[in-house]
Design an enzyme around this catalytic site. Sequence first.
Site, PDB file in Angstrom:
ATOM      1  N   GLY A   1       0.845  -1.202   0.000  1.00  0.00           N
ATOM      2  CA  GLY A   1       0.000   0.000   0.000  1.00  0.00           C
ATOM      3  C   GLY A   1       0.881   1.253   0.000  1.00  0.00           C
ATOM      4  CB  SER A   2       0.176   4.651   1.210  1.00  0.00           C
ATOM      5  OG  SER A   2      -1.015   4.690   0.447  1.00  0.00           O
ATOM      6  CB  THR A   3       4.195   1.340   3.769  1.00  0.00           C
ATOM      7  OG1 THR A   3       4.010   0.115   3.047  1.00  0.00           O
ATOM      8  CG2 THR A   3       3.164   1.409   4.883  1.00  0.00           C
ATOM      9  CG  PHE A   4       5.889   0.457  -2.670  1.00  0.00           C
ATOM     10  CD1 PHE A   4       6.951  -0.300  -2.176  1.00  0.00           C
ATOM     11  CD2 PHE A   4       5.680   0.497  -4.045  1.00  0.00           C
ATOM     12  CE1 PHE A   4       7.776  -0.995  -3.054  1.00  0.00           C
ATOM     13  CE2 PHE A   4       6.517  -0.191  -4.914  1.00  0.00           C
ATOM     14  CZ  PHE A   4       7.562  -0.946  -4.418  1.00  0.00           C
TER      15      PHE A   4
END
Lengths: 629, 380
Positions: A326-329
């Site tokens: 998800g957005s942790t990427f």
Amino acid sequence: MAEFRSPDQDNARFRRRVVVAALFALVCFALLASRFYYLQVKRHDYYLTRAEDNRIALLPTVPKRGTIVDRNGVVLARNYAAYTLEITPSRVDDLEATINALSEIVTIEPRDRRRFRKILDESRNFDSVPIRTRLTEDEVARFIAQRYRFRGVEVQARLFRDYPLGATASHIIGYIGRINTRDEERIEERGDTANYRGSEYIGKSGLEQSYEVELHGQTGFEQVEVNAGGRAVRALSRSPAVPGNDLELTLDIELQKVAETAFGKRRGALVAIEPETGGVLALVSTPTFDPNLFVDGISAQDWKELNDSPDHPLLNRAIYSAYPPGSTFKPFMAMAGLTTGKRHLGYAMADPGYFNFGGHRFMDDKIGGHGMVDIHKSIVVSCNTFYYQLANDLGIDAIAGFMAPFGFGSRTGIDLPGEAEGVLPSPEWKKKRFRKPELQRWYGGETISVGIGQGYNAYTPVQLANALAALVNDGKLFRPHIVRNVVDARGTKRVVEPEPLRQIALNPAHMAAVRAAMVDVNKSGTGARAFRGAAYEVGGKTGTAQVFSLKGGRYVEGRVAERLRDHSWFIAYAPADKPKIALAVLVENGGFGAQSAAPIARQVIDYHLLKSLPAHPADEDAEAVESEE
Amino acid sequence: MSDYRVQLLDIVRRLLRALDPVLLLVLLTLMGYAVVIMGSASPERMDSQLMHGALALMAMWVIAAIPSQRLLGLALPLYLLGTVLLVGVDLFGEISKGARRWLDIGITRIQPSELMKIAMPMMLAWYFQQREGHVGLREFLIAGLMLVVPVGLILVQPDLGTSLLVTAAGFYVIFFAGLSWKLIVPVALVGIVGIGSIVAFGDTLCQPDVDWKVLREYQKHRVCTLLDPTQDPLGKGFHIIQSTIAIGSGGVMGKGWQNGTQTHLSFLPERHTDFIFAVLSEEFGLIGTLVLLATYLLLLTRGFTIALFAPTLGTRLLAGAITMIFFTYAFVNMGMVSGILPVVGVPLPFISYGGTALVTLCLGVGILMSIQRSRLDKKT
């Protein structure tokens, strides 16, 4: 025919016959004498060796298994001596009758009988097989008094493995179990059969498995004189067993407890790493299980309960389950854009709230968009459109090429067994993964999804934590490890040196920018609520891994069945300037990252840095989080 | 002096004169040896071994004091009694270790086949003496028949060892009586060819599904075990392997009294009975075994000398046959324990534990002494 001869003739013939008989006897005795000469002189050495082989047996003495303690010396796995009641089947005529008679003296549950049968099936007949373990002193006394009735039954003092903390950190410590046929084959492949003569247990999972060679120790041997029945008569010489080495972990078991408690009943995983060393501070997978159940052979019912549970407690999610990041990427994507030169620090774009590609409109979470968005804002508000665009500009090969050195999509090499690879998507990967040609093709739209950490992306929590640790450690990537020292029986410590896997070439200015954005995530962005009032500066990023894609309609949490809800991610490191801890938290079906995962991260970081828990843990049941992802 | 007292003195004098010093010396040497070995192999049996010895020596003495001609006169009744008892065993005998060998006669259990070992040569010697001067083919055939019937009765018990020994005992009398070589040689040839072919085709013959018809399963097993001891290392073959190891590991000097590891760690089977020779060999080495062989040779020499100078045909044949029986016991036992002959239940004469065999053997010595006495009586 000699008939009607004179007595003298008869007598002469008798004398000749006596001579013949005497000669015959002499020849036979000479034959015997030569046989004795052959056996006792010519082949004396051979038969002497055979006699010695008969007489002398090597009895193994099983070494004491090494203990496991955490970084502060708290015992996680230890041994204790207890009495077992053991039967040598080859010396017992009627097993069933013997067990029935024994059950009148000591308690023998149906469970004990089942386990006995199971072990009996796997063991050689002359081994002694336990029918009861952990006898009480009363039971020992009662049996000793009646021992004469039970040939082939004996009380033995044995060492047992004990995990005093029970279910805490069970996925890390693992457990030992009886050596089965498959283990025996593996031992043989290692060429370690001699060292396992007499050993009954072997590490089956966790550190007990991966450090089996250290923990087991060297089997000692006692040379004893045995009689034809194989019973030891007296000891001739002995070489003592060398106890197994103790393990001192980088793990802080108190931190581990805090983390496990923070998960409550939720399924998920947490990996906390010390960025400067790669040492694992906590590694959580929930739900956990009690490793003590396995030591004596797990009962069928316990096994069924653990194995059939929909929550899969035996699964080590931290290293085996891969989820889309998800957005942790996004911080990593930002680094990719900066490092490759596709973006520069001064770059900004106008976000209309969507990105059109190939006739498809990729939506931002915020209707109407975030306005002007630069690198910093794209991380703080987690702007999708910024990364759709970036991914498209980079192309899948550049993304995969940049991410691979961080360890995405490959095993970190952590010292635990059973790590999964995860998936770093690329056209090559797709070719390998799929058979049908139409599925093997890489589509440009797929690159867009990869850019925001969805699509084929799938990483384990340990991969994400370790990649973050490298990002906040100036690009230096370590092999994460849980064991800090191996201590031998004499107390000599062998330090497990941090093993740097590689130095990723990153521009310090780029790193500073991305880290500054991550700090602002927890100040004013998606993580602000969880870290309100934190006594330290902390960088982080929320993330949501899509479990189920709703075609068309918007995702409304309450309307989706619990198992289909999104997974909640949070990655964080602190203190921001010189990180002592970098972690990744995943809560399965936890919804928004800020909602479930971030508060867990807050508790763990608070405890690690301040040795206390936040005064007012963020209330996850509060209504919607202000800033959306 | 009264008539009664003269008679009593006469008996005492005859008893003392009856003992042959050479045989007595040999016998005491062997029995002493036996006690020493028993002290290692099975110390708890030493007392009863001594008692058996005393009993056997007394029986020997009594027999030695009886004039040999009178002894021969007992041959027919003994033979008939023995045969009747053997029939009784086959019909009503007690089964022990898979064979019917013992007969319960109320007071005690007796083994009639043991009696036959003495009664058979006596019977044949007596018979040939009756036919002295007229011994021809007919007499040999009748003698053969007298031999075959009891042997057959023993064979069906089944007891291979004893039937072989009784056969041998009878055969020796017939041999010394002068059976033509023309008959002996073919029989010997058939025997050699037979044994040779068994050895040659042992592998096929010893397959579990091959039924030998003539021999019992356990007899087939014994022969097969001899052919290849390793095929059954924990059964009978185990015995031969372990006894060979015991003998070989003894070396020249032996391991010393009570120091035999094969013996004392129970690797040796039947160490106080049939395999006692292995104990001796292990603990006293080649020297101990050669001393034993020499003692037996002395026994044989004395026996043959007595036979050569025996006064009548019957005593001559009997003395020769008894001497050869001693030889047979010794050779078969030592041959079996050292692995050159099959395992048949033959004890080491005068050494193995067991009262019955010892008494039987001492009765044989008593007969030899009696014959020696008659010769001296005749001379004077």
